[in-house]
Design an enzyme around this catalytic site. Structure first.
Site, PDB file in Angstrom:
ATOM      1  N   ARG A   1      31.589  31.000  40.712  1.00 37.34           N
ATOM      2  CA  ARG A   1      32.319  31.928  41.566  1.00 37.34           C
ATOM      3  C   ARG A   1      33.567  31.228  42.120  1.00 37.34           C
ATOM      4  NH1 ARG A   1      29.741  36.247  44.068  1.00 37.34           N
ATOM      5  NH2 ARG A   1      31.802  36.647  44.949  1.00 37.34           N
TER       6      ARG A   1
ATOM      7  N   CYS B   1      23.058  37.365  39.640  1.00 33.27           N
ATOM      8  CA  CYS B   1      24.117  37.109  40.618  1.00 33.27           C
ATOM      9  C   CYS B   1      23.577  36.600  41.955  1.00 33.27           C
ATOM     10  CB  CYS B   1      24.967  38.358  40.813  1.00 33.27           C
ATOM     11  SG  CYS B   1      24.114  39.742  41.587  1.00 33.27           S
TER      12      CYS B   1
ATOM     13  N   HIS C   1      31.712  44.972  41.186  1.00 29.58           N
ATOM     14  CA  HIS C   1      31.654  43.587  41.681  1.00 29.58           C
ATOM     15  C   HIS C   1      32.397  42.706  40.668  1.00 29.58           C
ATOM     16  CE1 HIS C   1      30.557  40.227  43.948  1.00 29.58           C
ATOM     17  NE2 HIS C   1      29.252  40.226  43.845  1.00 29.58           N
TER      18      HIS C   1
ATOM     19  N   GLN D   1      32.258  38.691  40.483  1.00 29.44           N
ATOM     20  CA  GLN D   1      31.006  38.160  39.952  1.00 29.44           C
ATOM     21  C   GLN D   1      31.032  38.148  38.427  1.00 29.44           C
ATOM     22  OE1 GLN D   1      28.067  36.950  41.718  1.00 29.44           O
ATOM     23  NE2 GLN D   1      27.841  36.173  39.632  1.00 29.44           N
TER      24      GLN D   1
ATOM     25  N   ASP E   1      19.652  42.140  38.182  1.00 27.34           N
ATOM     26  CA  ASP E   1      20.120  42.148  39.563  1.00 27.34           C
ATOM     27  C   ASP E   1      18.986  42.722  40.405  1.00 27.34           C
ATOM     28  OD1 ASP E   1      21.786  42.012  41.799  1.00 27.34           O
ATOM     29  OD2 ASP E   1      22.670  43.977  41.435  1.00 27.34           O
TER      30      ASP E   1
ATOM     31  N   ARG F   1      35.076  42.583  51.129  1.00 28.17           N
ATOM     32  CA  ARG F   1      33.725  42.964  50.683  1.00 28.17           C
ATOM     33  C   ARG F   1      33.322  44.153  51.537  1.00 28.17           C
ATOM     34  NH1 ARG F   1      29.665  39.805  48.166  1.00 28.17           N
ATOM     35  NH2 ARG F   1      27.504  40.276  48.719  1.00 28.17           N
TER      36      ARG F   1
END
Length: 311
Positions: free
Chosen positions: A295, A267, A128, A131, A224, A101
């Site tokens: 996830r 998310c 991402h 996700q 988001d 990450r």
């Protein structure tokens, strides 16, 4: 050949379907695949804050029989104290896979060039993809299929989530709409790539300045945070009364324009009263907690695919 997952279209449409089906199987039978038995180590490196990513990858690796070795990227100072290439050469021989990450996409691409083991993008500034696998899994569970469905993402169209929705939903044969201000458009090359994939898979990828137009009749509505990691100094402008994102907040009124059975996804972390109101995220159409759990299952399936292949 070593396979990596650095952006959504590193999987083909067929491989994405396989991973999602494997995720459903692993959710039903959590210990049915153990490619990391030993245990083998997976290095999980974090340069950015994390909650769901750390918990879900640690759980996924453990349930696959492995040992998650969490590395503080800021303490390691990857790319500063030591080059990314040299770090990759250290981690690779001691790891079955590397999960990172980090910031720029160029960083994870360099890690993949030198690691010699699968490298997984656990979030970069551009994408991402893990996700999106979890989100597609969530929609699949609730709707029964993905192909032909419409997913509307509203908010910052220039961020990593918008880019990954474009690619990931296009691969799934969905109609993906991005509702965003003209000042925050998706990367033109990523949009073009999504439209190319969508044409092959029977879907579409479009951008709309009008949030209501983006959401109209949608099967899933997504948003988001307006303040992505690294943009904290812009918080006042992005969340203030004059923010260009205010018309894209997911309110009860905006959700009412979607399909009556539309799902709401986010998310997380969510900032109630900004990109979404409490009545929506805590309401009956919200599947954000299923999404957060998924996830784990999606990432188990992805790691299994990268390590074991399609069989």
């Amino acid at each position: 050949m070593t396979r990596h997952f650095l952006r959504d279209d590193d999987l083909t449409a067929e491989e994405q379907t396989l991973v999602l089906q494997r995720a459903l199987e692993l959710k039903a039978a959590p210990f049915s695949r153990r490619p990391l038995e030993g245990p083998r180590t997976v290095s999980v490196v974090f340069d950015k804050p994390t909650l769901r990513t750390q918990v879900s990858f640690a759980g996924a690796i453990s349930q696959l029989g492995g040992l998650p070795l969490v590395v503080d990227g800021n303490l390691a100072q990857i790319g500063t104290r030591e080059s990314i290439a040299d770090v990759a050469r250290v981690l690779g021989p001691q790891s079955a896979a590397i999960v990172w990450r980090t910031h720029g996409q160029d960083r994870i691409e360099e890690m993949a060039r030198y690691a010699g083991v699968p490298v997984v993008n656990a979030l970069t500034d551009e994408f991402h993809p893990c996700q999106i696998l979890a989100d597609l899994l969530t929609v699949l569970e609730h709707k029964g299929s993905l192909k032909g469905l419409t997913l509307a993402y509203v908010g910052d169209g220039a961020n990593n989530m918008a880019h990954s929705y474009l690619l990931g939903c296009a691969l799934a044969g969905m109609h993906v709409r991005i509702g965003t201000p003209p000042s925050h458009q998706p990367d033109a090359a990523i949009l073009a790539r999504a439209q190319e994939i969508a044409a092959e898979q029977g879907g579409s990828a479009t951008v709309h300045a009008d949030a209501a137009q983006a959401v109209a009749g949608a099967d899933a509505v997504v948003t988001d945070t307006w303040v992505s990691m690294g943009m904290e100094e812009q918080k006042g402008d992005r969340q203030g009364a004059d923010s260009p994102f205010v018309p894209y907040a997911v309110t009860e009124e905006l959700m009412a324009g979607a399909d009556a059975d539309a799902l709401f996804l986010h998310c997380l972390p969510a900032y109630r009263g900004f990109e979404v109101v409490s009545a929506v995220i805590d309401g009956p159409q919200s599947v954000v907690w299923d999404e957060a759990e998924n996830r784990l299952h999606a990432q188990k399936a992805l790691l299994s695919f990268l390590l074991e292949g399609p069989a």
